[in-house]
Design an enzyme around this catalytic site. Structure first.
Site: not given
Ligand SMILES: Cc1ncc(C[n+]2csc(CCOP(=O)(O)OP(=O)(O)O)c2C)c(N)n1
Ligand SMILES: [Mg+2]
Lengths: 92, 554
Positions: B53, B116, B165, B467
């Site tokens: 994601e 979830q 949902k 860096m």
């Protein structure tokens, strides 16, 4: 020694009456470096406008917080109203 | 109210996407967003399945930045939603308009620690411009329109819409009539133009300080004309690169921590800064109290909260830069100042005559920049290679240089390049990455493979978190803590596993042919460029130091 002056301010905020609006104001206030000394929120006033009064203190200028709260999408207006607050200065 | 066709929340989402001209979305499915993925099945919207994601969020960001439009990404509830957060934070820091749609557990299960379930609405408060959670199907259409509007209104930014949902499955029979959801625009105070003109006509050593706001305000043309007509010397922030024509003789390049010597000295000596769409970021100013100590400030911005935030403005001009900047155009008598700075620019020009056979990264990036087609879009990751790209590549528009500036997020470059390439299929897209950064979203090579996205990757490989290593050498007594990457995978073999053509070069003499081969190749390509691990980025203004006290290489 770290000299620091805390100023106290009272804000009057008008906002859309949404559950999340208080969380948004609290988050911005903390993140921008202001302590909340007192808070009163009146919501569900029938006209869908919430009125929030807060007393905050910080060493930073209040305009920084006013501008950031004003940027929140659900906010209608923010005013600094120090008529009720005794302006206090602390030195630490 | 118009049609009376019954729609589910999910199909309504795609209708609204169509209203806003959305053709492409990036995402990853899961339980709580299945109704939306089911509606996608019948939709004309083209969905790109990313492999994480975070990749989807960055592709949406790259898409938005390259095309100047809103990017859209989808994720499921819980871990899908939390994986978007870095992308949202990045978009907030760089003011990028994206709309993120997350699935949520059904309203009845919300607040029960369901499977979830995470309070992504709560988590979004600190990393979005605005967010919504839609618990009533009758609110869905209005909220979705508002999400697009807010993302693009004023200072752009990311907006999240969390949809449970059951709301995705619920039915509506009516669509909104017209855009009756439109919010009242904030009225900005009148601009202080006459004060600004007065400051400007009295200035002897003015500098135009250009930021990322110029591109976002679609005001590149106006800023270039202003720079040309006034002849004002200009400098740019990292995000402003491309706004000023790189061939402008009075343009001095990037300012700040890794800025050019000429740009930093000019700003320090200036008596007036005309700031357009920039915000005095700490990487730009160095020690704030000593930044441009003799300069008055005219500050143009769309965001009231940026005025006087870090530096007091003597004149503030709020609102649309495109309309406001031309009001300040005037003749200036600054030829002595111009000539001095042009001389400085020549004296301190970059050098590429690096001794030995080893590859000097600035020289590779200069070669890529010289050989790439004119409207090429370059993305970067974060680190030394990013600063070298900013210093040594030339861009003719801010939408051609996409870098994670405000957040400095490693892992940005590859997925942002994917998004950019999808939004601009006819332009060349090059991701300049580092051997540390590329591993942060390496899974997106699978997205490249699946859709045959012809992104070119220039991997600057120093086998180090370069860096951080540079700072350890300079500021932590050379105590190299956890910055060695000499056991990295074989990147050529890795590319091959994803059907991506690849080559590794180690010598200066190989640069030109390799870059040409990469640019001529039709499909995706990874060019691994081995460089010396000890190379540093110069100049460097050490933290909390005035910008004219820069360190330079030996
Ligand atoms: C997500 C994230 N984690 C950590 C950092 C801190 N950081 C900044 S640059 C850098 C090294 C990057 O290494 P590499 O991609 O190889 O680039 P190089 O500097 O070697 O060119 C690190 C760890 C960061 N910017 N982003
Ligand atoms: Mg590296």
């Amino acid at each position: 020694m770290n000299a620091m002056t805390l100023n106290m301010y009272q804000l009057v905020i008008m906002a859309d009456d949404k559950q999340v609006v208080l969380e948004r104001i609290l988050q911005v206030t903390r993140y921008r470096g202001f302590l909340i000394n007192a808070m009163n929120a009146e919501v569900n006033t029938g006209n869908n406008v919430a009125t929030i009064t807060m007393t905050v203190s910080s060493e930073r200028p209040i305009s920084l917080l006013v501008d950031q709260i004003n940027k929140l999408i659900d906010i209608k207006s923010v005013k600094v109203d120090n008529s009720e607050v005794q302006i206090q200065q602390y030195s630490a | 109210m118009t049609e009376s066709k019954t729609l589910t929340g999910s199909s309504l989402l795609f209708e609204v996407l169509k209203d806003h001209g959305v053709q492409h979305v990036f995402g990853y499915p899961g339980g709580a967003i299945m109704p939306i993925y089911d509606a996608l099945y019948d939709s004309d919207v083209k969905h790109f399945l990313c492999r994480h994601e975070q990749g989807a969020a960055f592709s949406a960001v790259g898409y938005a930045r390259a095309a100047g439009t809103v990017g859209v990404c989808f994720a499921t509830s819980g871990p899908g939603a939390t994986n978007l957060i870095t992308g949202l934070a990045d978009a907030l820091a760089d003011s990028i308009p994206i709309v993120a749609i997350t699935g949520q557990v059904p309203t009845a299960a919300m607040g029960s620690d369901a499977f979830q379930e995470i309070d992504i609405f709560g988590l979004s408060l600190a990393c979005t411009k605005h967010s919504f959670q839609v618990t009533d199907i009758n609110e869905l259409e209005k909220v979705l329109h508002q999400a697009f509007e807010i993302a693009l209104e004023g200072r752009h930014g990311p907006v999240l819409v969390d949809i449970p949902k059951d709301v995705q499955l619920a039915e509506v029979t009516q669509r909104l009539d017209k855009l009756s959801h439109l919010r009242n625009k904030v009225k900005l105070p009148l601009a202080d133009i006459s004060k600004a003109l007065d400051l400007l006509t009295h200035a002897k050593q003015p500098i135009l300080y250009v930021g990322g706001g110029v591109g976002m305000a679609n005001a590149v043309e106006e800023v270039r004309q202003f720079a040309e007509k006034t002849g004002m010397p200009s400098v740019s922030t990292l995000k402003g690169l491309g706004a000023i024509n790189p061939d402008n003789e009075n343009y001095l390049g990037m300012l700040g921590m890794h800025g050019t010597k000429a740009a930093n000295i000019a700003v320090q000596e200036s008596d007036l800064l005309v700031v357009v769409g920039a915000r005095f970021d700490d990487r730009v100013t160095g020690k704030l109290d000593e930044f441009a100590p003799n300069a008055k400030v005219i500050h143009f911005d769309i965001d009231t909260a940026e005025i006087n935030k870090r530096r007091t403005a003597d004149a503030a001009i709020l609102g649309d830069l495109k309309g406001n900047l031309p009001l300040l155009t005037t003749d200036l008598e600054i030829s002595v100042w111009q000539q001095r700075l042009q001389q400085m620019k020549t004296d301190f020009t970059w050098r590429y005559d690096h001794p030995g056979d080893n590859i000097f990264a600035p020289a590779v990036l200069k070669t890529v920049s010289d050989l790439m087609p004119s409207n090429t879009c370059v993305t970067t990751d974060v680190g030394q290679h990013q600063m070298w790209a900013a210093q040594h590549m030339a861009f003719n528009d801010p939408s051609n240089f996409l870098t994670s500036a405000g957040m400095g997020t490693m892992g940005f470059g590859l997925p942002a390049a994917i998004g950019a390439q999808i939004s601009r299929p006819h332009d060349t897209v090059i991701a300049v990455s580092g051997d540390g950064s590329i591993m942060m979203n390496i899974q997106e090579l699978a997205t490249i493979k699946r859709y045959q996205i012809p992104v070119k990757i220039v991997l600057i490989d120093n086998a180090k978190l370069g860096m951080v290593r540079q700072w350890q050498d300079l500021f932590f007594d050379g105590r190299l803590s956890e910055t060695d990457l000499s056991d990295n995978p074989d990147f050529v073999m890795l590319s091959r596993a994803f059907d991506i053509k690849s080559q590794k070069i180690t010598k200066k003499s190989e640069i030109k042919a390799a870059v040409e081969e990469m640019l001529d190749h039709d499909g995706p390509y990874l060019l691994q460029v081995k460089i010396d691990a000890a190379e540093n980025v110069w100049p460097l203004v050490p933290p909390n130091t005035a910008n004219d006290k820069m360190m330079e290489g030996v």
